[in-house]
Design a protein around this motif. Structure first.
Motif, PDB file in Angstrom:
ATOM      1  N   PHE A 276       0.826  -1.208   0.000  1.00  0.00           N
ATOM      2  CA  PHE A 276       0.000   0.000   0.000  1.00  0.00           C
ATOM      3  C   PHE A 276       0.863   1.263   0.000  1.00  0.00           C
ATOM      4  N   MET A 277       1.953   1.245   0.760  1.00  0.00           N
ATOM      5  CA  MET A 277       2.815   2.424   0.841  1.00  0.00           C
ATOM      6  C   MET A 277       3.629   2.644  -0.431  1.00  0.00           C
ATOM      7  N   SER A 278       3.642   1.634  -1.320  1.00  0.00           N
ATOM      8  CA  SER A 278       4.351   1.788  -2.592  1.00  0.00           C
ATOM      9  C   SER A 278       3.489   2.487  -3.640  1.00  0.00           C
ATOM     10  N   MET A 279       2.223   2.718  -3.298  1.00  0.00           N
ATOM     11  CA  MET A 279       1.317   3.399  -4.237  1.00  0.00           C
ATOM     12  C   MET A 279       1.517   4.909  -4.139  1.00  0.00           C
ATOM     13  N   THR A 280       2.675   5.337  -4.575  1.00  0.00           N
ATOM     14  CA  THR A 280       3.052   6.743  -4.477  1.00  0.00           C
ATOM     15  C   THR A 280       4.075   7.060  -5.554  1.00  0.00           C
ATOM     16  N   ASN A 281       4.318   8.341  -5.761  1.00  0.00           N
ATOM     17  CA  ASN A 281       5.326   8.743  -6.747  1.00  0.00           C
ATOM     18  C   ASN A 281       6.740   8.567  -6.225  1.00  0.00           C
ATOM     19  N   LEU A 282       6.887   8.621  -4.900  1.00  0.00           N
ATOM     20  CA  LEU A 282       8.198   8.507  -4.276  1.00  0.00           C
ATOM     21  C   LEU A 282       8.117   7.545  -3.100  1.00  0.00           C
ATOM     22  N   LEU A 283       8.918   6.480  -3.141  1.00  0.00           N
ATOM     23  CA  LEU A 283       8.913   5.519  -2.044  1.00  0.00           C
ATOM     24  C   LEU A 283       9.361   6.213  -0.761  1.00  0.00           C
ATOM     25  N   PRO A 284       8.643   6.031   0.337  1.00  0.00           N
ATOM     26  CA  PRO A 284       8.934   6.772   1.575  1.00  0.00           C
ATOM     27  C   PRO A 284      10.269   6.413   2.218  1.00  0.00           C
ATOM     28  N   TRP A 285      10.922   5.344   1.768  1.00  0.00           N
ATOM     29  CA  TRP A 285      12.217   4.984   2.347  1.00  0.00           C
ATOM     30  C   TRP A 285      13.374   5.345   1.407  1.00  0.00           C
ATOM     31  N   THR A 286      13.147   6.320   0.520  1.00  0.00           N
ATOM     32  CA  THR A 286      14.180   6.701  -0.444  1.00  0.00           C
ATOM     33  C   THR A 286      15.215   7.631   0.167  1.00  0.00           C
ATOM     34  N   TYR A 287      14.750   8.639   0.935  1.00  0.00           N
ATOM     35  CA  TYR A 287      15.644   9.681   1.455  1.00  0.00           C
ATOM     36  C   TYR A 287      15.674   9.690   2.983  1.00  0.00           C
ATOM     37  N   CYS A 288      16.577  10.484   3.509  1.00  0.00           N
ATOM     38  CA  CYS A 288      16.788  10.579   4.959  1.00  0.00           C
ATOM     39  C   CYS A 288      16.199  11.854   5.556  1.00  0.00           C
ATOM     40  N   ASN A 289      15.290  12.508   4.847  1.00  0.00           N
ATOM     41  CA  ASN A 289      14.751  13.792   5.324  1.00  0.00           C
ATOM     42  C   ASN A 289      13.355  13.648   5.926  1.00  0.00           C
ATOM     43  N   ASN A 290      13.082  12.506   6.514  1.00  0.00           N
ATOM     44  CA  ASN A 290      11.770  12.239   7.099  1.00  0.00           C
ATOM     45  C   ASN A 290      11.825  12.377   8.617  1.00  0.00           C
ATOM     46  N   PRO A 291      10.676  12.609   9.264  1.00  0.00           N
ATOM     47  CA  PRO A 291      10.658  12.789  10.727  1.00  0.00           C
ATOM     48  C   PRO A 291      11.227  11.595  11.497  1.00  0.00           C
ATOM     49  N   TRP A 292      11.132  10.385  10.938  1.00  0.00           N
ATOM     50  CA  TRP A 292      11.598   9.206  11.671  1.00  0.00           C
ATOM     51  C   TRP A 292      13.094   8.933  11.478  1.00  0.00           C
ATOM     52  N   ASN A 293      13.749   9.675  10.596  1.00  0.00           N
ATOM     53  CA  ASN A 293      15.170   9.437  10.362  1.00  0.00           C
ATOM     54  C   ASN A 293      16.041  10.043  11.456  1.00  0.00           C
ATOM     55  N   THR A 294      17.219   9.456  11.641  1.00  0.00           N
ATOM     56  CA  THR A 294      18.184   9.918  12.641  1.00  0.00           C
ATOM     57  C   THR A 294      19.369  10.567  11.929  1.00  0.00           C
ATOM     58  N   PRO A 295      20.230  11.267  12.674  1.00  0.00           N
ATOM     59  CA  PRO A 295      21.423  11.869  12.047  1.00  0.00           C
ATOM     60  C   PRO A 295      22.374  10.854  11.426  1.00  0.00           C
ATOM     61  N   ASP A 296      22.267   9.590  11.832  1.00  0.00           N
ATOM     62  CA  ASP A 296      23.151   8.554  11.295  1.00  0.00           C
ATOM     63  C   ASP A 296      22.689   8.027   9.943  1.00  0.00           C
ATOM     64  N   CYS A 297      21.527   8.437   9.506  1.00  0.00           N
ATOM     65  CA  CYS A 297      20.972   7.922   8.254  1.00  0.00           C
ATOM     66  C   CYS A 297      21.776   8.432   7.065  1.00  0.00           C
ATOM     67  N   THR A 298      22.130   7.535   6.162  1.00  0.00           N
ATOM     68  CA  THR A 298      22.847   7.889   4.941  1.00  0.00           C
ATOM     69  C   THR A 298      22.200   7.162   3.783  1.00  0.00           C
ATOM     70  N   GLY A 299      21.561   7.894   2.889  1.00  0.00           N
ATOM     71  CA  GLY A 299      20.852   7.282   1.782  1.00  0.00           C
ATOM     72  C   GLY A 299      21.728   7.081   0.564  1.00  0.00           C
ATOM     73  N   VAL A 300      21.362   6.151  -0.272  1.00  0.00           N
ATOM     74  CA  VAL A 300      22.104   5.908  -1.508  1.00  0.00           C
ATOM     75  C   VAL A 300      21.691   6.885  -2.603  1.00  0.00           C
ATOM     76  N   MET A 301      20.621   7.651  -2.359  1.00  0.00           N
ATOM     77  CA  MET A 301      20.133   8.594  -3.367  1.00  0.00           C
ATOM     78  C   MET A 301      20.438  10.037  -2.999  1.00  0.00           C
ATOM     79  N   GLY A 302      21.224  10.252  -1.934  1.00  0.00           N
ATOM     80  CA  GLY A 302      21.531  11.614  -1.530  1.00  0.00           C
ATOM     81  C   GLY A 302      20.323  12.310  -0.967  1.00  0.00           C
ATOM     82  N   THR A 303      20.133  13.593  -1.250  1.00  0.00           N
ATOM     83  CA  THR A 303      18.984  14.351  -0.772  1.00  0.00           C
ATOM     84  C   THR A 303      18.190  14.847  -1.962  1.00  0.00           C
TER      85      THR A 303
END
Length: 636
Positions: free
Chosen positions: A146-173
């Motif tokens: 259900f969460m994949s029914m979007t234009n952008l997968l919610p686990w793509t970037y590290c700029n979400n409220p649940w992310n921590t400073p240690d988060c490092t994404g493979v797609m940058g920002t």
């Protein structure tokens, strides 16, 4: 690479030719021997597809590929297929023939030796445990779907409220002019990712901090995760609706649920091998390390994977086969289904490691650093790799839809195993006519028992159940089943039963495996499991001792049914001495044998349940599977 589709087409053609002959033994007239009181499969392809859906589950995707690369790559295939031939297929054939001969579920079949009925109760306990947590895994797949029914997968970037400073994404920002279709875009901070010994990915933080919101320990349940609870309800409703008419409805559903995962696997495979770095991932998966063949652990892992992936000792194989027609060629079915299961595992490895190879190439790291298994592969590693693909939501939808279908195929059989056991045990006309209410009741209980697994501590309990509820107990149950059939009931008796049912005796190879080889391998698996035991952990969390005690209690709860029922049966059996009671308790019940009177021949001719429905013989001209035309005469 091009050999695989050709082989699959040949195999599918063989399956279709075989199963559409209505399951008759070559040379046997095709009879309409429908057990109208209990019901049968609409046709044999429904049984084959249901059994394939049961055997081919999540473990084929998220466990086998990991075991393969960890245990020597292509070298692991050798012990894997050796164990398939000498243990997997023989045990599969044994359980199918056992259920088909009596047309009874995992409790009723123990009329063969009533003292061992505790084995059937043990199977029910195991199926209950697995059914509870397996549907929770399916519901999480529903959530990701259900969460994949979007234009952008919610686990793509590290700029979400649940992310921590240690988060490092493979797609940058994300940037205003960024395009998600540009896979070759320069990733900001890539050097930092490569230099880190342990990176925290956005998909991992999404899984841990948002989806599960994991608590600090197994004893801290926290709150119920309402989105997961809702998906659990959806999952149980889907399972119930598909089983609302028993095998009559589920047999139709499997035409889609058992076949479409192969369509998705093929789509993902074609997409995967076209990516840069895919070949390196596949090489990592298949490159043989022949020196590991001499390692006992490799053989133990191969035997365990074959045993658990085929679903032996769960009760599901016996239950599904019990709805076959009496003369169905279950020997052929056992080979088709077992080989399909193992072939799917190997094929899934190509799908998984082609994508992981692409991800490793993108990050500039070794494949081993991105490879994982279990929930870590399904909900962290693979979803993160999908974010690198163009139109990533589409690939995510396909992947999680495949996981849902793979899980449902197994869940259907788990629920039907429990329902069939209850209905067969009660056996009244009312309970048979109202089987739907039993299915509904079991589904509601399963949902309620799964609610604790949707809390913040749910993942701890799920992994505890997965590691203990269906581990060594399955091995013990399977071993005792072999001993009972081969040595208590008697191998000669059982071989005659199979010959009466199929029209030919079990091949010599299977007779040897049933009596000697398979029990030896099962014992080896049990010893290996005990020697290799390590207390369960989840990432860096070490389970407290009290939780391990609960885990062992779950494992023993299924095994303990066997001696408890045996003692009970001995106590209530006739006889003035213990030995007389023991002897009477292991004698086959007078009702043991084929369910329909027309099939009770030879030593079964004068025995049988009074309630057996006499079938009307029809003087029809029937074409046999060998092409001959016969006019069957009524049974005596």
């Amino acid at each position: 690479m091009r050999v695989i589709p050709v082989n699959i087409n040949i195999f599918i053609s063989f399956v279709c030719v075989s199963v559409f002959q209505n399951g008759a033994v070559p040379g046997e007239p095709v009879k309409k021997d429908e057990n109208s009181r209990r019901g049968n499969w609409g046709n044999q392809i429904e049984f084959v597809l249901t059994s394939v859906g049961y055997a081919v589950g999540l473990g084929n995707v998220w466990r086998f590929p990991y075991l393969c690369y960890r245990n020597g790559g292509g070298a692991f295939m050798f012990p894997y297929f050796i164990m398939l031939v000498f243990c997997g297929i023989p045990l599969f054939f044994l359980e199918l023939s056992f259920g088909q001969f009596t047309s009874l579920g995992c409790l009723g079949v123990w009329k063969v030796s009533p003292m061992f009925k505790g084995v059937g109760y043990g199977m029910m306990v195991v199926s209950t445990y697995i059914g509870i947590y397996y549907n929770v895994v399916i519901c999480i797949a529903f959530y990701y779907f259900f969460m994949s029914m979007t234009n952008l997968l919610p686990w793509t970037y590290c700029n979400n409220p649940w992310n921590t400073p240690d988060c490092t994404g493979v797609m940058g920002t994300p940037r205003t002019n960024a395009t998600f279709a540009n896979v070759s875009a320069v990733v900001s901070g890539l050097t930092e990712i490569v230099n880190r010994t342990k990176r925290t990915s956005p998909s991992e933080e999404y899984w841990r901090n948002y989806v599960l919101n994991v608590s600090d320990g197994i004893g801290n349940f926290g709150e119920v995760r309402l989105p997961i609870l809702g998906c659990l309800a959806v999952s149980w409703v889907v399972v119930f609706l598909c089983l609302i008419r028993g095998v009559k409805s589920s047999g139709k559903v499997v035409y889609f649920t058992a076949t479409f995962p192969y369509v998705v696997l093929t789509i993902l495979f074609i997409r995967g091998i076209t990516l840069e770095g895919a070949i390196s991932g596949i090489k990592y998966y298949l490159t043989p390390q022949w020196e590991k063949i001499l390692d006992a652990k490799v053989w133990g892992d191969a035997a365990s994977q074959i045993f658990y992936s085929l679903g032996c000792a769960w009760g599901g194989l016996i239950t599904m086969a019990s709805y076959n027609k009496f003369h169905n060629n279950c020997f052929r079915d056992s080979i088709i289904i077992s080989v399909t299961n193992c072939g799917t595992s190997v094929y899934a490895g190509f799908v998984i490691f082609s994508i992981l190879g692409f991800m490793a190439n993108h990050l500039g790291v070794d494949v081993s650093e991105v490879a994982d298994h279990g929930p870590g592969l399904a909900f962290v590693a693979y979803p993160e790799a999908l974010t690198l693909l163009p139109i990533s939501p589409l690939w995510s939808l396909l992947f999680f839809f495949m996981l849902i279908l793979l899980g449902l195929g197994t869940q259907f059989c788990l629920l039907e195993t429990l329902v069939t056991a209850v209905v067969d045990e009660i056996g009244t006309d009312w309970i048979i006519k109202n089987k739907t209410y039993v299915t509904l009741g079991v589904a509601i209980v399963g949902f309620l028992l799964g609610v604790p697994l949707t809390t913040q501590a749910g993942i701890y309990w799920l992994l505890l159940m997965d590691n203990y509820a269906a581990s060594f107990s399955l091995v013990v149950i399977s071993c005792i089943m072999c001993i009972c059939i081969m040595y208590v009931y008697g191998h000669k008796n059982y071989f005659k039963d199979v010959e009466m049912m199929l029209g030919f005796p079990p091949p010599l190879f299977f007779r040897i495996c049933w009596r000697y080889v398979s029990p030896f391998i099962i014992t080896f698996i049990l010893i290996f499991t005990v020697i290799q035991y390590k207390p369960i952990t989840y990432n860096d969390y070490v389970y407290p001792r009290w939780s391990l005690v609960i885990g062992f209690a779950m494992a023993l709860s299924s095994v303990i049914c066997i001696p408890i029922y045996a003692l009970f049966k001995i106590a209530v059996s006739e006889g003035s001495t213990f030995l007389e009671r023991l002897k009477n308790s292991v004698k086959p019940d007078p009702d043991w044998g084929p369910a329909l009177q027309e099939h009770r021949k030879g030593r079964y001719a004068t025995a049988g349940p009074e309630s057996v429905e006499q079938k009307d013989e029809m003087g029809l001209t029937i074409t046999g599977s060998n092409g001959s035309t016969l006019n069957p005469t009524p049974s005596a």
